[in-house]
Enzyme design. Structure first.
Site, PDB file in Angstrom:
ATOM      1  N   ARG A  56       0.812  -1.229   0.000  1.00  0.00           N
ATOM      2  CA  ARG A  56       0.000   0.000   0.000  1.00  0.00           C
ATOM      3  C   ARG A  56       0.836   1.266   0.000  1.00  0.00           C
ATOM      4  O   ARG A  56       0.573   2.206  -0.752  1.00  0.00           O
ATOM      5  CB  ARG A  56      -0.934   0.028   1.228  1.00  0.00           C
ATOM      6  CG  ARG A  56      -2.198  -0.753   1.059  1.00  0.00           C
ATOM      7  CD  ARG A  56      -2.667  -1.296   2.386  1.00  0.00           C
ATOM      8  NE  ARG A  56      -1.749  -2.337   2.812  1.00  0.00           N
ATOM      9  CZ  ARG A  56      -1.880  -3.625   2.487  1.00  0.00           C
ATOM     10  NH1 ARG A  56      -2.922  -4.037   1.822  1.00  0.00           N
ATOM     11  NH2 ARG A  56      -0.972  -4.517   2.857  1.00  0.00           N
ATOM     12  N   THR A  57       1.819   1.329   0.868  1.00  0.00           N
ATOM     13  CA  THR A  57       2.514   2.609   1.035  1.00  0.00           C
ATOM     14  C   THR A  57       3.256   2.985  -0.251  1.00  0.00           C
ATOM     15  O   THR A  57       3.120   4.110  -0.740  1.00  0.00           O
ATOM     16  CB  THR A  57       3.473   2.542   2.234  1.00  0.00           C
ATOM     17  OG1 THR A  57       2.724   2.117   3.374  1.00  0.00           O
ATOM     18  CG2 THR A  57       4.087   3.899   2.528  1.00  0.00           C
ATOM     19  N   LYS A  86      26.429  -2.738  -1.627  1.00  0.00           N
ATOM     20  CA  LYS A  86      27.897  -2.644  -1.756  1.00  0.00           C
ATOM     21  C   LYS A  86      28.516  -1.956  -0.542  1.00  0.00           C
ATOM     22  O   LYS A  86      29.717  -1.755  -0.490  1.00  0.00           O
ATOM     23  CB  LYS A  86      28.258  -1.841  -3.007  1.00  0.00           C
ATOM     24  CG  LYS A  86      27.691  -2.374  -4.298  1.00  0.00           C
ATOM     25  CD  LYS A  86      28.086  -1.441  -5.446  1.00  0.00           C
ATOM     26  CE  LYS A  86      27.404  -1.823  -6.744  1.00  0.00           C
ATOM     27  NZ  LYS A  86      27.620  -0.812  -7.788  1.00  0.00           N
ATOM     28  N   ARG A 107      11.415   3.916   3.165  1.00  0.00           N
ATOM     29  CA  ARG A 107      11.075   2.935   4.217  1.00  0.00           C
ATOM     30  C   ARG A 107      12.331   2.123   4.482  1.00  0.00           C
ATOM     31  O   ARG A 107      12.965   1.613   3.544  1.00  0.00           O
ATOM     32  CB  ARG A 107       9.942   2.018   3.762  1.00  0.00           C
ATOM     33  CG  ARG A 107       9.742   0.837   4.702  1.00  0.00           C
ATOM     34  CD  ARG A 107       8.509   0.061   4.412  1.00  0.00           C
ATOM     35  NE  ARG A 107       7.313   0.787   4.795  1.00  0.00           N
ATOM     36  CZ  ARG A 107       6.077   0.281   4.734  1.00  0.00           C
ATOM     37  NH1 ARG A 107       5.883  -0.949   4.291  1.00  0.00           N
ATOM     38  NH2 ARG A 107       5.045   0.999   5.123  1.00  0.00           N
ATOM     39  N   HIS A 135       5.434   5.870  11.452  1.00  0.00           N
ATOM     40  CA  HIS A 135       4.853   5.774  10.108  1.00  0.00           C
ATOM     41  C   HIS A 135       3.863   6.937   9.989  1.00  0.00           C
ATOM     42  O   HIS A 135       2.650   6.739   9.959  1.00  0.00           O
ATOM     43  CB  HIS A 135       4.164   4.418   9.954  1.00  0.00           C
ATOM     44  CG  HIS A 135       3.802   4.027   8.558  1.00  0.00           C
ATOM     45  ND1 HIS A 135       3.891   4.892   7.475  1.00  0.00           N
ATOM     46  CD2 HIS A 135       3.349   2.843   8.052  1.00  0.00           C
ATOM     47  CE1 HIS A 135       3.498   4.248   6.388  1.00  0.00           C
ATOM     48  NE2 HIS A 135       3.175   3.006   6.710  1.00  0.00           N
TER      49      HIS A 135
HETATM   50  C1  NCD Z   1       2.044  -1.001   8.176  1.00  0.00           C
HETATM   51  C2  NCD Z   1       3.552  -0.816   8.278  1.00  0.00           C
HETATM   52  O1  NCD Z   1       4.281  -1.074   7.315  1.00  0.00           O
HETATM   53  O2  NCD Z   1       3.963  -0.381   9.340  1.00  0.00           O
HETATM   54  N1  NCD Z   1       1.613  -1.220   6.873  1.00  0.00           N
HETATM   55  C3  NCD Z   1       1.275  -0.138   6.112  1.00  0.00           C
HETATM   56  O3  NCD Z   1       2.103   0.669   5.775  1.00  0.00           O
HETATM   57  N2  NCD Z   1      -0.020   0.020   5.817  1.00  0.00           N
HETATM   58  C4  NCD Z   1       1.508  -1.982   9.119  1.00  0.00           C
HETATM   59  C5  NCD Z   1       2.088  -3.361   9.175  1.00  0.00           C
HETATM   60  O4  NCD Z   1       2.977  -3.719   8.399  1.00  0.00           O
HETATM   61  O5  NCD Z   1       1.641  -4.132  10.027  1.00  0.00           O
END
Ligand code: NCD
Length: 308
Positions: A56-57, A86, A107, A135
Protein backbone atom coordinates in the site's frame (compact mmCIF):
# COMPACT_ATOMS: atom_id res chain seq x y z
CA UNK A 1 6.69 28.19 8.19
CA UNK A 2 6.17 25.27 5.85
CA UNK A 3 7.61 21.89 6.81
CA UNK A 4 10.58 20.70 4.74
CA UNK A 5 10.14 16.98 5.49
CA UNK A 6 7.54 14.57 6.90
CA UNK A 7 9.47 12.46 9.41
CA UNK A 8 7.31 12.19 12.52
CA UNK A 9 3.65 12.56 13.45
CA UNK A 10 4.79 15.11 16.02
CA UNK A 11 5.26 17.57 13.14
CA UNK A 12 1.50 17.44 12.46
CA UNK A 13 0.07 18.20 15.90
CA UNK A 14 -0.73 21.75 14.87
CA UNK A 15 -4.44 21.64 14.01
CA UNK A 16 -4.05 24.30 11.32
CA UNK A 17 -1.60 22.17 9.36
CA UNK A 18 -3.56 18.97 9.93
CA UNK A 19 -6.77 20.64 8.76
CA UNK A 20 -5.02 22.05 5.69
CA UNK A 21 -3.90 18.55 4.68
CA UNK A 22 -7.32 17.02 5.41
CA UNK A 23 -9.02 19.71 3.32
CA UNK A 24 -6.55 19.21 0.50
CA UNK A 25 -7.09 15.41 0.57
CA UNK A 26 -10.87 15.98 0.36
CA UNK A 27 -10.46 18.33 -2.59
CA UNK A 28 -8.12 15.98 -4.41
CA UNK A 29 -10.51 13.09 -3.85
CA UNK A 30 -13.38 15.11 -5.31
CA UNK A 31 -11.23 16.11 -8.30
CA UNK A 32 -10.22 12.48 -8.85
CA UNK A 33 -13.88 11.44 -8.82
CA UNK A 34 -14.71 14.17 -11.36
CA UNK A 35 -11.69 13.41 -13.56
CA UNK A 36 -10.33 16.93 -13.01
CA UNK A 37 -7.16 16.31 -10.98
CA UNK A 38 -4.77 19.26 -11.36
CA UNK A 39 -1.25 18.31 -12.50
CA UNK A 40 0.42 19.78 -9.42
CA UNK A 41 3.53 17.59 -9.85
CA UNK A 42 4.06 18.26 -13.55
CA UNK A 43 7.80 18.06 -14.24
CA UNK A 44 8.58 16.64 -10.78
CA UNK A 45 10.12 13.27 -9.95
CA UNK A 46 9.36 11.33 -6.77
CA UNK A 47 11.86 8.65 -5.69
CA UNK A 48 10.56 5.73 -3.63
CA UNK A 49 13.34 3.91 -1.82
CA UNK A 50 12.06 0.87 0.06
CA UNK A 51 14.38 -1.33 2.13
CA UNK A 52 11.40 -3.18 3.67
CA UNK A 53 8.38 -4.83 2.01
CA UNK A 54 5.36 -2.71 1.11
CA UNK A 55 2.22 -2.92 -1.00
CA UNK A 56 0.00 0.00 0.00
CA UNK A 57 2.51 2.61 1.04
CA UNK A 58 4.77 2.39 -2.01
CA UNK A 59 2.00 1.95 -4.56
CA UNK A 60 -0.14 4.71 -3.08
CA UNK A 61 2.76 7.19 -3.09
CA UNK A 62 3.62 6.21 -6.65
CA UNK A 63 -0.01 6.34 -7.82
CA UNK A 64 -0.42 9.71 -6.04
CA UNK A 65 2.62 11.16 -7.82
CA UNK A 66 1.57 9.79 -11.22
CA UNK A 67 -2.03 10.97 -10.90
CA UNK A 68 -0.79 14.48 -10.09
CA UNK A 69 1.27 14.50 -13.28
CA UNK A 70 4.61 13.64 -11.67
CA UNK A 71 6.97 10.82 -12.51
CA UNK A 72 8.40 8.12 -10.30
CA UNK A 73 11.77 6.41 -9.91
CA UNK A 74 11.71 3.48 -7.55
CA UNK A 75 13.86 0.92 -5.80
CA UNK A 76 12.26 -1.92 -3.88
CA UNK A 77 14.33 -4.35 -1.77
CA UNK A 78 16.77 -1.44 -1.70
CA UNK A 79 19.04 -3.25 0.76
CA UNK A 80 19.69 -5.74 -2.02
CA UNK A 81 19.27 -3.70 -5.20
CA UNK A 82 20.64 -0.25 -4.35
CA UNK A 83 24.31 0.49 -3.63
CA UNK A 84 23.50 -0.26 0.03
CA UNK A 85 24.35 -3.84 -0.97
CA UNK A 86 27.90 -2.64 -1.76
CA UNK A 87 28.16 -0.87 1.58
CA UNK A 88 27.12 2.69 0.66
CA UNK A 89 26.01 4.76 3.64
CA UNK A 90 22.49 6.17 3.89
CA UNK A 91 24.04 9.65 3.86
CA UNK A 92 25.64 9.09 0.45
CA UNK A 93 22.47 7.46 -0.89
CA UNK A 94 20.52 10.52 0.29
CA UNK A 95 22.90 12.93 -1.46
CA UNK A 96 22.75 10.85 -4.63
CA UNK A 97 18.98 10.42 -4.88
CA UNK A 98 18.57 14.16 -4.14
CA UNK A 99 20.43 14.83 -7.39
CA UNK A 100 17.74 13.06 -9.42
CA UNK A 101 14.43 13.51 -7.58
CA UNK A 102 12.27 16.31 -6.15
CA UNK A 103 11.22 14.21 -3.13
CA UNK A 104 12.36 10.99 -1.47
CA UNK A 105 9.94 8.54 0.13
CA UNK A 106 11.91 6.09 2.26
CA UNK A 107 11.07 2.93 4.22
CA UNK A 108 13.96 1.39 6.13
CA UNK A 109 14.30 -1.15 8.97
CA UNK A 110 16.25 1.19 11.29
CA UNK A 111 14.54 3.59 13.66
CA UNK A 112 15.76 7.12 12.88
CA UNK A 113 16.79 6.27 9.29
CA UNK A 114 14.43 8.80 7.67
CA UNK A 115 15.86 11.54 9.94
CA UNK A 116 19.33 10.55 8.82
CA UNK A 117 18.36 10.72 5.14
CA UNK A 118 16.76 14.14 5.73
CA UNK A 119 20.00 15.41 7.26
CA UNK A 120 21.84 14.80 3.97
CA UNK A 121 19.11 15.15 1.33
CA UNK A 122 18.55 18.46 -0.44
CA UNK A 123 14.90 17.64 -1.27
CA UNK A 124 11.89 16.81 0.96
CA UNK A 125 12.08 13.41 2.67
CA UNK A 126 9.00 11.43 3.68
CA UNK A 127 9.25 8.71 6.31
CA UNK A 128 7.29 5.73 5.00
CA UNK A 129 8.21 3.65 8.07
CA UNK A 130 11.48 3.53 10.02
CA UNK A 131 11.63 0.13 11.68
CA UNK A 132 9.50 0.02 14.81
CA UNK A 133 9.79 3.82 15.02
CA UNK A 134 7.12 5.76 13.15
CA UNK A 135 4.85 5.77 10.11
CA UNK A 136 3.54 9.33 10.04
CA UNK A 137 1.79 9.24 6.65
CA UNK A 138 -0.24 6.24 7.77
CA UNK A 139 -1.33 8.25 10.81
CA UNK A 140 -2.37 11.15 8.57
CA UNK A 141 -4.46 8.91 6.33
CA UNK A 142 -5.94 7.36 9.46
CA UNK A 143 -7.02 10.84 10.60
CA UNK A 144 -8.60 11.41 7.20
CA UNK A 145 -10.41 8.06 7.52
CA UNK A 146 -11.73 8.86 11.00
CA UNK A 147 -12.94 12.26 9.86
CA UNK A 148 -14.85 10.66 6.98
CA UNK A 149 -16.17 7.61 8.85
CA UNK A 150 -17.06 9.20 12.18
CA UNK A 151 -17.78 12.71 10.93
CA UNK A 152 -15.60 14.33 13.59
CA UNK A 153 -12.05 14.49 14.91
CA UNK A 154 -12.97 14.99 18.56
CA UNK A 155 -14.85 13.38 21.43
CA UNK A 156 -14.35 9.71 20.70
CA UNK A 157 -13.05 6.59 22.38
CA UNK A 158 -10.46 4.66 20.42
CA UNK A 159 -9.25 1.16 21.22
CA UNK A 160 -5.90 0.14 19.74
CA UNK A 161 -5.38 -3.60 19.60
CA UNK A 162 -2.42 -5.87 18.90
CA UNK A 163 1.31 -5.23 18.69
CA UNK A 164 1.62 -1.87 20.40
CA UNK A 165 5.29 -2.50 21.16
CA UNK A 166 6.50 -2.80 17.55
CA UNK A 167 3.64 -1.25 15.59
CA UNK A 168 4.98 1.98 14.10
CA UNK A 169 1.52 3.03 12.90
CA UNK A 170 0.40 3.09 16.55
CA UNK A 171 3.48 5.07 17.59
CA UNK A 172 2.59 7.77 15.07
CA UNK A 173 -1.15 7.74 15.76
CA UNK A 174 -1.01 8.18 19.51
CA UNK A 175 0.48 11.70 19.62
CA UNK A 176 -2.10 12.79 17.03
CA UNK A 177 -4.96 11.32 19.09
CA UNK A 178 -3.59 13.04 22.18
CA UNK A 179 -3.68 16.39 20.35
CA UNK A 180 -7.44 16.13 19.66
CA UNK A 181 -10.09 17.31 22.15
CA UNK A 182 -12.03 14.75 24.18
CA UNK A 183 -10.28 11.57 23.06
CA UNK A 184 -10.05 8.54 25.39
CA UNK A 185 -7.59 5.79 24.54
CA UNK A 186 -7.69 2.08 25.35
CA UNK A 187 -4.52 0.11 24.68
CA UNK A 188 -5.23 -3.62 24.36
CA UNK A 189 -2.33 -6.02 23.88
CA UNK A 190 -0.68 -9.09 25.34
CA UNK A 191 1.65 -7.98 28.17
CA UNK A 192 4.72 -8.77 26.00
CA UNK A 193 3.52 -6.38 23.29
CA UNK A 194 2.51 -3.43 25.47
CA UNK A 195 3.23 0.11 24.31
CA UNK A 196 6.85 1.13 25.08
CA UNK A 197 7.14 3.00 28.39
CA UNK A 198 8.40 6.19 26.72
CA UNK A 199 5.39 6.36 24.37
CA UNK A 200 3.04 5.79 27.31
CA UNK A 201 4.78 8.46 29.39
CA UNK A 202 4.29 11.02 26.59
CA UNK A 203 0.57 10.27 26.56
CA UNK A 204 0.27 10.56 30.31
CA UNK A 205 2.05 13.93 30.20
CA UNK A 206 -0.75 15.21 27.95
CA UNK A 207 -3.22 14.28 30.72
CA UNK A 208 -5.57 12.37 28.48
CA UNK A 209 -7.53 9.31 29.56
CA UNK A 210 -5.52 6.17 28.77
CA UNK A 211 -6.01 2.65 30.01
CA UNK A 212 -3.89 -0.41 29.33
CA UNK A 213 -5.82 -3.70 29.10
CA UNK A 214 -5.11 -7.32 28.22
CA UNK A 215 -8.72 -8.08 27.21
CA UNK A 216 -11.17 -6.41 24.85
CA UNK A 217 -14.29 -7.40 26.82
CA UNK A 218 -14.79 -4.25 28.86
CA UNK A 219 -14.37 -1.85 25.92
CA UNK A 220 -16.13 -3.67 23.06
CA UNK A 221 -19.50 -1.98 23.58
CA UNK A 222 -18.17 1.49 24.33
CA UNK A 223 -15.49 2.23 21.73
CA UNK A 224 -16.16 4.38 18.68
CA UNK A 225 -13.06 3.24 16.82
CA UNK A 226 -11.13 -0.02 16.86
CA UNK A 227 -7.64 0.19 15.42
CA UNK A 228 -6.47 -3.39 14.93
CA UNK A 229 -2.81 -4.12 14.16
CA UNK A 230 -0.76 -7.06 12.96
CA UNK A 231 1.74 -8.71 15.29
CA UNK A 232 5.00 -7.57 13.65
CA UNK A 233 6.61 -10.92 12.88
CA UNK A 234 9.74 -9.31 11.42
CA UNK A 235 10.63 -7.70 14.77
CA UNK A 236 10.74 -11.04 16.67
CA UNK A 237 13.96 -12.90 17.34
CA UNK A 238 12.35 -16.33 16.92
CA UNK A 239 9.24 -17.79 15.33
CA UNK A 240 8.02 -19.53 18.51
CA UNK A 241 7.77 -16.21 20.39
CA UNK A 242 5.81 -14.75 17.48
CA UNK A 243 3.40 -17.69 17.24
CA UNK A 244 2.79 -17.54 20.98
CA UNK A 245 1.21 -14.08 20.64
CA UNK A 246 0.05 -13.91 17.00
CA UNK A 247 -3.51 -14.95 17.69
CA UNK A 248 -3.97 -13.19 21.03
CA UNK A 249 -6.77 -11.00 19.61
CA UNK A 250 -8.98 -12.15 16.78
CA UNK A 251 -11.79 -9.90 15.59
CA UNK A 252 -14.47 -12.23 14.23
CA UNK A 253 -18.20 -11.76 13.62
CA UNK A 254 -19.28 -12.58 17.21
CA UNK A 255 -16.79 -9.92 18.42
CA UNK A 256 -18.11 -7.34 15.95
CA UNK A 257 -21.70 -8.06 17.03
CA UNK A 258 -20.82 -6.72 20.49
CA UNK A 259 -19.59 -3.39 19.07
CA UNK A 260 -21.67 -0.22 18.66
CA UNK A 261 -23.74 -0.05 15.45
CA UNK A 262 -21.72 3.07 14.56
CA UNK A 263 -18.29 1.63 15.42
CA UNK A 264 -15.47 2.04 12.90
CA UNK A 265 -13.07 -0.90 12.45
CA UNK A 266 -9.70 0.15 11.07
CA UNK A 267 -6.46 -1.69 10.27
CA UNK A 268 -3.38 -0.32 8.48
CA UNK A 269 -3.05 -3.72 6.71
CA UNK A 270 -1.67 -6.22 5.91
CA UNK A 271 -4.10 -8.29 7.98
CA UNK A 272 -2.95 -11.82 8.84
CA UNK A 273 -5.20 -13.64 11.31
CA UNK A 274 -6.36 -10.75 13.49
CA UNK A 275 -9.55 -9.94 11.54
CA UNK A 276 -11.44 -12.86 10.01
CA UNK A 277 -12.52 -12.41 6.37
CA UNK A 278 -16.29 -12.57 7.21
CA UNK A 279 -15.91 -9.23 9.00
CA UNK A 280 -15.06 -7.56 5.66
CA UNK A 281 -18.76 -7.56 4.65
CA UNK A 282 -19.82 -5.66 7.77
CA UNK A 283 -20.40 -1.95 7.01
CA UNK A 284 -18.28 -1.09 10.08
CA UNK A 285 -15.19 -2.61 8.44
CA UNK A 286 -13.45 0.51 7.14
CA UNK A 287 -10.01 -0.89 6.31
CA UNK A 288 -10.39 -1.10 2.54
CA UNK A 289 -11.85 2.41 2.44
CA UNK A 290 -8.84 3.40 4.58
CA UNK A 291 -6.55 2.03 1.82
CA UNK A 292 -8.14 4.35 -0.76
CA UNK A 293 -7.92 7.32 1.60
CA UNK A 294 -4.15 6.77 1.66
CA UNK A 295 -3.97 7.72 -1.99
CA UNK A 296 -5.56 11.13 -1.37
CA UNK A 297 -3.67 11.94 1.81
CA UNK A 298 -0.40 11.08 0.07
CA UNK A 299 -1.37 13.28 -2.87
CA UNK A 300 -2.06 16.10 -0.41
CA UNK A 301 1.28 15.58 1.29
CA UNK A 302 3.30 15.41 -1.93
CA UNK A 303 1.60 18.58 -3.16
CA UNK A 304 2.32 20.30 0.18
CA UNK A 305 6.01 19.32 0.28
CA UNK A 306 6.98 19.48 -3.38
CA UNK A 307 5.04 22.52 -4.65
CA UNK A 308 6.68 25.50 -2.98
C1 NCD B 1 2.04 -1.00 8.18
C2 NCD B 1 3.55 -0.82 8.28
O1 NCD B 1 4.28 -1.07 7.31
O2 NCD B 1 3.96 -0.38 9.34
N1 NCD B 1 1.61 -1.22 6.87
C3 NCD B 1 1.28 -0.14 6.11
O3 NCD B 1 2.10 0.67 5.77
N2 NCD B 1 -0.02 0.02 5.82
C4 NCD B 1 1.51 -1.98 9.12
C5 NCD B 1 2.09 -3.36 9.18
O4 NCD B 1 2.98 -3.72 8.40
O5 NCD B 1 1.64 -4.13 10.03
Amino acid sequence: MKLSHALSANQFLDSKLLNELLKSAHELEAHDGAGTLPKHLDGKIVATLFYEPSTRTRFSFEAAALKLGGQVISCESAGMFSSAAKGETLADTARTVSAYADAIVIRHPDKGSAQEVAAYATVPVINAGDGAGEHPTQALLDMYTIQKELGRLENFTVTLVGDLLNGRTVHSLLPLFASLPGVSINLVSPKELALPAENLALLKDKKITVQELTSLDSVLATSDIFYITRVQKERFKNEADYLAVRDAFIIDLPTVQKMKKSAVIMHPLPRITEITPEVDQDPRAAYFRQVKNGLYMRMALLKYLVCR
